[in-house]
Design an enzyme around this catalytic site. Structure first.
Site, PDB file in Angstrom:
ATOM      1  N   CYS A 113       0.943  -1.486  -0.003  1.00 31.27           N
ATOM      2  CA  CYS A 113       0.190   0.005  -0.058  1.00 31.27           C
ATOM      3  C   CYS A 113       0.741   1.289  -0.045  1.00 31.27           C
ATOM      4  CB  CYS A 113      -0.915  -0.102   1.190  1.00 31.27           C
ATOM      5  SG  CYS A 113      -2.378   0.945   1.020  1.00 31.27           S
ATOM      6  N   HIS A 215      -3.482  -5.067   0.207  1.00 32.57           N
ATOM      7  CA  HIS A 215      -3.084  -5.719   1.512  1.00 32.57           C
ATOM      8  C   HIS A 215      -3.348  -7.052   1.602  1.00 32.57           C
ATOM      9  CE1 HIS A 215      -2.449  -1.993   3.719  1.00 32.57           C
ATOM     10  NE2 HIS A 215      -3.380  -1.511   2.924  1.00 32.57           N
ATOM     11  N   GLU A 217      -1.595  -9.180   3.220  1.00 27.50           N
ATOM     12  CA  GLU A 217      -1.442  -9.874   4.423  1.00 27.50           C
ATOM     13  C   GLU A 217      -3.082 -10.126   5.078  1.00 27.50           C
ATOM     14  OE1 GLU A 217      -1.890  -5.359   5.172  1.00 27.50           O
ATOM     15  OE2 GLU A 217      -0.938  -6.653   3.885  1.00 27.50           O
TER      16      GLU A 217
END
Length: 236
Positions: A113, A215, A217
């Site tokens: 990001c 993102h 994650e």
């Protein structure tokens, strides 16, 4: 001897007030969880630009995280900050110093990001300060639905490192940004949104220098964890 590569993870920072009466660092747990699941040993890096090179002597890879702030336009020739721009100079100074040190030592870098935007600046690239003002017909890149859900898809450029990692020409991603990469400098663009906004960059001249605007994650797409796996493996 370490069996897991040591991954430096950059932190977000907040001034005194709110949660703490003193300035504080913070980061979502899923960044650390994703590095651990990929086989890495994550360590948090405080914002000390003078120590950036020393940190890079110790760690095997650098993860530059995102956050609700922006890279100062003065660092990439962008002129005066847009009214929607939020700056965290101490954080940016450290992250840029650490990223440049990592690239100089050819140690793997993964930017997520805002970390991708900072990586683009390290490549000599430029940014879009506020997508709604600069991209006609833009998608809602600050998606209204939860970040744990997809916001849109991205198209991945064939023949790139990212394409080799994820093994698919398209991915579903979440979206939480009002800025974006405009040009990748000495790097290359490897993913774009349907409205043309840059969603990924990389640098073929480095062992592993990859940025993604979403993102991974959160593992919104089944291929997201492979990004962390490739990064950690490159750090061995």
């Amino acid at each position: 001897m370490r069996t897991r590569p040591l991954i430096g993870v950059t932190l977000d920072s907040e001034p005194a007030g709110g949660w703490s009466k003193l300035p504080w660092y913070a980061l979502r747990q899923n960044y650390f969880d994703a590095v651990i699941a990929a086989g890495g040993l994550p360590v948090a890096l405080p914002h000390e630009p003078a120590l950036a090179a020393a940190y890079l002597d110790e760690i095997d890879g650098l993860l530059v995280t995102g956050g609700a702030f922006d890279v100062d336009p003065a660092l990439w020739g962008g002129g005066a900050p847009h009214p929607k721009v939020t700056l965290k100079p101490g954080r940016t100074d450290f992250e840029l110093a650490a990223t440049r040190a990592a690239l100089a030592k050819d140690k793997p870098v993964l930017g997520i990001c805002g970390g991708q935007q900072l990586l683009a600046v390290a490549f000599g690239g430029t940014l879009i300060q506020h997508i709604p003002d600069e991209v006609p017909g833009a998608l809602a890149h600050e998606q209204p639905n939860p970040r744990t859900e997809p916001g849109h898809e991205v198209a991945i450029t064939a023949g790139t490192l990212l394409a080799r990692i994820v093994g698919n020409p398209r991915m579903a991603v979440n979206s939480a940004h009002h800025q974006a990469v405009a040009t990748a400098g000495s790097g290359v663009i490897n993913a774009v949104a349907p409205d043309g906004v840059v969603e990924g960059i990389e640098h073929p001249g480095h062992r592993f220098a990859l940025g993604v605007q979403w993102h991974p994650e959160y593992a919104i797409d089944p291929r997201d964890p492979s990004i962390f796996t490739a990064f950690v493996e490159a750090s061995r």
